[in-house]
Design a protein around this motif. Sequence first.
Motif, short mmCIF file in Angstrom:
data_model
loop_
_atom_site.label_atom_id
_atom_site.label_comp_id
_atom_site.label_asym_id
_atom_site.label_seq_id
_atom_site.Cartn_x
_atom_site.Cartn_y
_atom_site.Cartn_z
N MET A 48 0.59 -1.16 0.03
CA MET A 48 -0.03 -0.54 -0.23
C MET A 48 0.94 1.59 -0.06
SD MET A 48 -2.71 -0.14 -0.27
CE MET A 48 -3.89 1.72 -0.05
N VAL B 91 1.95 2.02 -3.47
CA VAL B 91 1.24 1.89 -4.01
C VAL B 91 1.01 4.14 -4.11
CG1 VAL B 91 -1.53 2.53 -4.67
CG2 VAL B 91 -0.05 0.57 -4.32
N GLY C 292 5.10 6.49 -10.30
CA GLY C 292 5.08 5.94 -11.68
C GLY C 292 4.15 4.40 -11.68
N ALA C 293 4.35 4.26 -12.95
CA ALA C 293 3.78 3.03 -13.69
C ALA C 293 4.63 2.10 -12.06
CB ALA C 293 3.47 2.53 -14.35
N PRO D 278 1.72 1.14 -8.47
CA PRO D 278 0.61 0.05 -8.51
C PRO D 278 1.07 -1.73 -8.89
CG PRO D 278 0.62 1.97 -10.48
CD PRO D 278 0.99 2.33 -9.87
N GLY E 26 3.78 -2.35 -6.43
CA GLY E 26 2.51 -2.29 -5.32
C GLY E 26 1.20 -3.56 -4.84
N THR E 27 0.86 -4.12 -5.72
CA THR E 27 0.64 -5.23 -6.26
C THR E 27 1.06 -6.56 -5.88
OG1 THR E 27 -0.86 -3.61 -8.67
CG2 THR E 27 -0.63 -6.01 -8.36
N LEU F 227 1.84 -6.56 -2.46
CA LEU F 227 0.05 -7.02 -1.73
C LEU F 227 -0.58 -8.10 -2.17
CD1 LEU F 227 -2.26 -3.88 -2.46
CD2 LEU F 227 -1.60 -4.57 -0.87
N ARG F 228 -0.04 -8.93 -3.03
CA ARG F 228 -0.69 -10.32 -3.30
C ARG F 228 -0.07 -11.44 -2.49
NH1 ARG F 228 -3.96 -10.60 -8.81
NH2 ARG F 228 -5.08 -8.31 -8.00
N ALA G 90 -1.52 -9.09 -14.46
CA ALA G 90 -3.02 -8.04 -14.43
C ALA G 90 -3.40 -6.89 -14.83
CB ALA G 90 -3.97 -8.58 -12.66
N ARG G 91 -2.14 -6.29 -13.97
CA ARG G 91 -2.34 -4.22 -13.46
C ARG G 91 -1.22 -3.99 -15.25
NH1 ARG G 91 -5.18 -3.79 -11.38
NH2 ARG G 91 -4.19 -4.14 -8.70
N GLY G 92 -0.49 -5.09 -15.22
CA GLY G 92 0.34 -4.56 -16.32
C GLY G 92 0.05 -4.78 -18.28
N LYS G 93 -0.64 -6.23 -18.16
CA LYS G 93 -0.96 -6.50 -19.21
C LYS G 93 -0.15 -6.91 -20.39
CE LYS G 93 -5.92 -5.00 -18.26
NZ LYS G 93 -6.00 -4.00 -17.89
N ARG H 159 5.97 3.58 -20.24
CA ARG H 159 6.19 5.17 -21.05
C ARG H 159 7.69 5.16 -22.84
NH1 ARG H 159 6.25 10.14 -19.24
NH2 ARG H 159 5.08 9.62 -17.61
#
Lengths: 787, 206
Positions: B68, B71, B76-77, B80, B83-84, B87-88, B116-119, B175
């Motif tokens: 958290m 996050v 920047g990217a 998350p 952070g993710t 968290l996971r 899942a976040r960044g695909k 970017r």
Amino acid sequence: MIGIVVVSHSRALAEAVVGLASEMVAEGDRPVIAVAAGLDETTFGTDAAAVAEAIAVADSPDGVLVLLDLGSAVLSAEMALEFVDPEVAERVKLSSAPLVEGLVAAVVTASTGATLDAVLAEASRGLAGKQDHLGDAVSETSPTDDASDHVIEVAVSNEHGLHARPAAKVVGLAQKFEARVTLTNLTTGKGPVDAGSLSMVATLNVQQGHRLRVGASGPDAHEALAALGALADRGFDDVPVATTPAAVGKSGSGLDVAIGPAIVADQEIDLSGYQADDADVERQRSKDARRTAEVQLIALRDQTAATVGTAEAAIFDAQLALLDDAVLLDAVLHADKSAPDAWKSAMDELASTFEGLDDPYQRERAQDVRSVRDRVLRALVGAVEASPADGGLLVVRELDAATAASVDAERIVGVAVRAAGTTGHGVIVARSRGIPVFTGIGDVAVPSGALVAFDARAHEFVVDPADGGKRFRTALRERAVEREVALAEAEQPAVTVDGQTIAVLANVGSVQDALDARGADGSGLVRTEVLFGDRRVAPTVDEQVEAFRAIAAALDGKPITIRTWDVGGDKPLAFLPQGREANPFLGERGIRVFRRQPELLRDQLRAICQVAAETPVQVMFPMVTTAEEVAWAREELAAIGAPEGLKVGIMVEVPAAALRIATLADGLDFVSIGTNDLTQYTTASDRGNSAVAGLADGLDPAVLQLIDRVVRGVPAGVEVAVCGDLASDPDAAVLLAGLGVHELSAVGPQVPTIKARLRKTNLANATKLAAKALQLDSAAAVRALTG
Amino acid sequence: MGVENFTNWLRDAASTLHENAAYLTELDSAIGDADHGSNMDRGFAAVVAVLDEVSFESVDELMKKAGMTLVSKVGGASGPLYGTFFLRFGTALAGAEITPATVGEALKAGVGGILARGKAELGDKTMYDAWAPALDAYDDAVAGGADLGGALAAAAEAAAKGRDATTPLVARKGRASYLGERSAGHQDPGATSTTLLLESAARTLA
């Protein structure tokens, strides 16, 4: 109303874009806009927790739309959805729209109370306007898959594309078949949408020149496609309104002056006394009101067809189609609101959809929607349409077609419209009924019953005029007599008392203008950029030939002066996009535009040369400053091969051109002075800027001195004409004749009046008058001298 | 193996990232917005500040709080994304005994979150290009009987190889993707910070 969240790396950026978008909407109507941007005032970054907080701030039962910049903004926003209450997350949508364009569109749409999906869709379309304007990415968007079993492609050939009336024909036809019919605009990539819904068809923003894919599934699919294909081939049966000469005095006075007690009918319908019942009752009331409105509109349509014309009556078919719109009706019948609220919000949303369209003509169709809205609302609350027992001057916010067609011309002496704009259905209908109309009075306070008067010729609207409006009553009587005499003699030449003939021609921007110009000795100005002004794609040579030919024919083969594209300044052309200029009136205007890209001009010259071989034609180049430009234009013309007898001239709008007219006009057949531009360039005052508009007076002696210089300075044999607004003013016309101008080109309806005035003029006296005017020190002094 | 070890990991990671901040930013300046080093340094410094203030009862609580914090503070990217991950990672370890197998599962859950976040996909020139071989190497090492430290060392080694392999790639995410072909020839900063994190883990969770 939905809430909006802006996620950006930069707090300054987010605050600026929110400021920009907020400007679009009055404070009270704005949605809540929460910002999650930057890690602090100056550090770039995004924070999912901050986004989650912003969502909580903006949250509304109607939902939240999140607009983002790039990169981590997207990741943080997605992550934020995992932080917020799942129930809230359900009603949050992340938009891929570009931040600036998307937010502006979203704020405007949200302010109308539109649904989350509608706002999302509008935001997503945010780029379309810019792409369309700059001509990029228009066709590369691939329309989403159309699952229809059968498809055909059709071209849209009618002038205004699928605006309300032709769209209503498509919708009406699509609903007749047992088939699911869809429409996709292949040119813009919008769609597919349900062809049975007028509101959905409107969102395709179909313009002339676009291609449509029609898809159909179901038992009648083939029949539906055949019928729609045939309709498209017929140009969607889109008969232009008023293609026949408007019969002056058909019922109204046909004048441009009106005076009478104000009948103010611009109030919103009062819904406050409405007692809502349970959902079933509200639904039934909605249906009943719809039925009442339908019966009224059918009666109006039939009455209009009988008394005005079938083209005008078709406007009511479009309004009837709105009442049948399945999507709209569904929204109304399933809204969790009282019947009036449901109708109002659904119709307001649809009206704002129309207002969001690119084409000004289509935008004005919003007033048809509001007209139907008010009709239904009146039926719901039992209000009676304002129908004053005594006569007077009607003051309305917008002049919708229904009002224009149904006002009793015996009692309504004229209509003053708050909104500006002269191409609305209502204005068209009122004109063709000969009812005096004055648009653009703005928000001036008009107490009901107060004496009001307008004089469109003097651009004057007055509440409670002095002396009980004696001035206007006098003008009214004079104009009526004047008009009668002038019309009777319109076809006669304008010969002054001392035997000099002054040619009086008409400025035209359409075939209709040419037809309306009774008694004109030809056209001294064909505004080609107006003639083709609503086109998305440049007209072909053949199309231009056709149009020029039609104008010449409407003027009985008298000479017409075709001005080449006068684009730039305040006259943009959709098919000739121009870069943004800091000072467009001093930028690439008129002939200047074509030095770098001569193709469009060459096509036009080809068309002019072709018509010139058939009928007397003059070609005129606008916005000329130097002799080198004249030489270039003549070379272009020579390269195309101008026929014998094609007269060549230039406009004189730039003071430099007036000052060196002797060299500039060398070898030309004529020059024509554009007094509007000459005035604004001479006085350095923008006529559209009310703070300085008073300075931009065409009667300013400085302007008259330049005209005098042109008349005296042109080489022998070069004719001098005036085609600006000054030529449409009878007093100024006398002055211009006195200065030695050979030819005046006025707005069409003024031609008989100008001619009548010149017939009463002694040119020798006018010459003396003009000499005096040149010595005066102000426009006011000139006006006092001539008036 | 408990809260203390994982606290050490986070502190060690913070100091490593601080030392390498200029290097990461330099890598990012070639193909991105020149903030990866300072962003990671800021994020982990904030994590350390939390560790100084709060004591944690369990690894999962610790890791989730770290996630958290990242996050909110990275900017920047990678905020998350890492952070993710944490968290996971933390969630997967809730109530579990710390073993090479459970940490392996937690790493997979964390990396699943990144995906899942960044695909991103393999070869997009992202941190995933370091994570993916690291997970495989970790599993292989565990299957071969390695302990947690050994498995993490194998993972870090594989991550370094994956990191190096990003250099010739053309970026397709983030970017750097705006640069297109010009992004080739530069090592990916995200894959680099991932390798640093895993190397730190191998040092501290042994």
